[in-house]
Design an enzyme around this catalytic site. Sequence first.
Site, mmCIF file in Angstrom:
data_model
loop_
_atom_site.group_PDB
_atom_site.id
_atom_site.type_symbol
_atom_site.label_atom_id
_atom_site.label_comp_id
_atom_site.label_asym_id
_atom_site.label_seq_id
_atom_site.Cartn_x
_atom_site.Cartn_y
_atom_site.Cartn_z
ATOM 1 N N GLU A 104 -2.580 3.070 -10.862
ATOM 2 C CA GLU A 104 -3.820 3.636 -10.327
ATOM 3 C C GLU A 104 -3.510 4.363 -9.035
ATOM 4 O O GLU A 104 -2.746 3.863 -8.199
ATOM 5 C CB GLU A 104 -4.874 2.572 -9.974
ATOM 6 N N ARG A 136 -4.575 4.125 -19.881
ATOM 7 C CA ARG A 136 -4.615 2.710 -19.508
ATOM 8 C C ARG A 136 -6.077 2.255 -19.513
ATOM 9 O O ARG A 136 -6.898 2.800 -18.763
ATOM 10 C CB ARG A 136 -3.996 2.525 -18.116
ATOM 11 N N TYR A 139 -3.738 3.106 -2.861
ATOM 12 C CA TYR A 139 -4.837 3.934 -2.373
ATOM 13 C C TYR A 139 -4.665 4.337 -0.912
ATOM 14 O O TYR A 139 -5.036 5.435 -0.527
ATOM 15 C CB TYR A 139 -6.182 3.204 -2.552
ATOM 16 N N ASN A 173 -0.845 -0.185 -7.895
ATOM 17 C CA ASN A 173 -2.044 0.591 -7.561
ATOM 18 C C ASN A 173 -1.988 0.889 -6.072
ATOM 19 O O ASN A 173 -1.910 -0.033 -5.251
ATOM 20 C CB ASN A 173 -3.315 -0.184 -7.889
ATOM 21 N N GLU A 216 -4.438 -6.319 -10.430
ATOM 22 C CA GLU A 216 -4.746 -6.623 -9.030
ATOM 23 C C GLU A 216 -5.140 -8.078 -8.786
ATOM 24 O O GLU A 216 -6.294 -8.364 -8.396
ATOM 25 C CB GLU A 216 -5.847 -5.683 -8.513
ATOM 26 N N HIS A 228 -8.996 -7.313 -16.336
ATOM 27 C CA HIS A 228 -9.443 -6.475 -15.213
ATOM 28 C C HIS A 228 -10.811 -7.026 -14.785
ATOM 29 O O HIS A 228 -11.816 -6.340 -14.819
ATOM 30 C CB HIS A 228 -9.495 -5.009 -15.632
HETATM 31 O O1 IFM Z 1 -12.254 0.828 -9.269
HETATM 32 C C1 IFM Z 1 -11.203 0.071 -8.770
HETATM 33 C C2 IFM Z 1 -10.410 -0.554 -9.895
HETATM 34 O O2 IFM Z 1 -11.203 -1.340 -10.717
HETATM 35 C C3 IFM Z 1 -9.311 -1.414 -9.354
HETATM 36 N N1 IFM Z 1 -8.527 -0.698 -8.383
HETATM 37 C C4 IFM Z 1 -9.204 0.011 -7.351
HETATM 38 C C5 IFM Z 1 -10.274 0.909 -7.940
HETATM 39 C C6 IFM Z 1 -11.006 1.666 -6.818
HETATM 40 O O3 IFM Z 1 -11.596 0.789 -5.946
#
Ligand code: IFM
Length: 460
Positions: free
Chosen positions: A362, A77, A302, A300, A167, A122
């Site tokens: 992500e 990606r 985290y 995504n 995002e 992005h």
């Molecule tokens: O690096 C970023 C990415 O560009 C978008 N999602 C989160 C990642 C980590 O912060």
Amino acid sequence: MTNRVFPPGFTFGVATSSYQIEGAHDEGGRGPSIWDVFCRQPGKVIRGENGDVACDHYHRWPEDIGLLRALNVSAYRFSIAWPRILPTGFETQPNAAGLDWYDRFVDALLAAGITPWATLYHWDLPQPLQEMGGWPDRRIVDHFVRYADIVSKRLGDRVGHWITHNEPWCAAILGYQSGEHAPGHQDWPEALAAAHHILLSHGRAVPVIRANSPGAKVGITLNLTPGYPASGSAADRDATRHFDGFFNRWFLDPCYGRPYPADMVADYQRLGRLPTGEIPFEKPGDIEAMGAETDFLGINYYSRAILRSDTLPEADNAPRLIPEPPPVARTDMGWEIYPEGLRDLLLRVSRDYPVKDLVITENGAAWPEGPDAEGRVRDDRRRAYLHAHLGACLDAIASGAPLSGYFGWSLMDNFEWAYGYDKRFGLVHVDYETQRRTLKDSALWYAEVARAGALLGIAG
Ligand code: IFM
């Protein structure tokens, strides 16, 4: 204990984005983006760093495709830099050198047996489009759709997976409300209008991409964060509702053709972020357009959020059931490591929205390890993070979530926006002095997982 083998055909990939890795900011006819300008403003990015050179991927892409092969991934990606295609955004003819670069790159990926997943936006908006008004200005929608048309016409015969936006929450809220990201504005009405136009441009671009890229899978990537109340108190539950509306539902609902959540419209009106009455930026037909049918939702993930009300003094609130997580359970970004949140999120999204297919576009963690004296990068914490989150994916699949792929963030260390080069998310280490790439231990382990299609252990 659920099955530790991924379903047949499960996609293992890694992800990057143009501004974070390409460099070559003024080559091949590329125009300046909002990030080139933002980075040059004092105090916006650590040490005044920028993406001028980044990982020099623009020149080193053959070597980087070699890294992808070493990782055994079946998919990659990446994002396309809008200012390489339309350097000011306003050109009637695209920049041939920019299109040619991505054309060659896509051909080389395919020749290496790697499926390209292209993200159109992005965050590197051509600066002149920001000067026109940027995402808060409704005219940006037509500009994005025209850009999406140009790119998908050129690459649509070979790129079969398209992500319109990465995002939208970050692009709108960090860019126009908190000011941590380009263009660095701090204005709630602008941020909500920006979010609307991003989602509208997504919905309007979907049929255009489909027309240019027959049979392609088209989707959007949202960064979603599950919220958990710190206690069972009504105040903490209400704070969690608000957080979920702000972070998740404000973006998910329109993507599935639903109006903005009524509770959040009321909250934003009460807080003076929206005027009372009609939503000023929403026109008839917008919600239907934003809800254009997609083939997959990119997520995504985290971390999670634990919500403690700030409307009550601590002493008047119910005792915390979820304590503050200890500092050790956090990544270098300060984000709590909470893989269960990924499982919960996947199940919640599959329950609450008519998703056909989910893909983790992500997931990853920043830690600073570099090569030791033997040249080895022993990043055990990253390997454990990936192991736990891939395990959460398997748990979600076992409970019925239609998850078909996982992209680790990121292929290599890169420019982490306002944090500059300090935060290293890569599976591959990058020495920015020499541009030398070194596969970290996590990369070697992930390569074996991708080869086996199974969650291998991390002992040793
Ligand atoms: O690096 C970023 C990415 O560009 C978008 N999602 C989160 C990642 C980590 O912060």
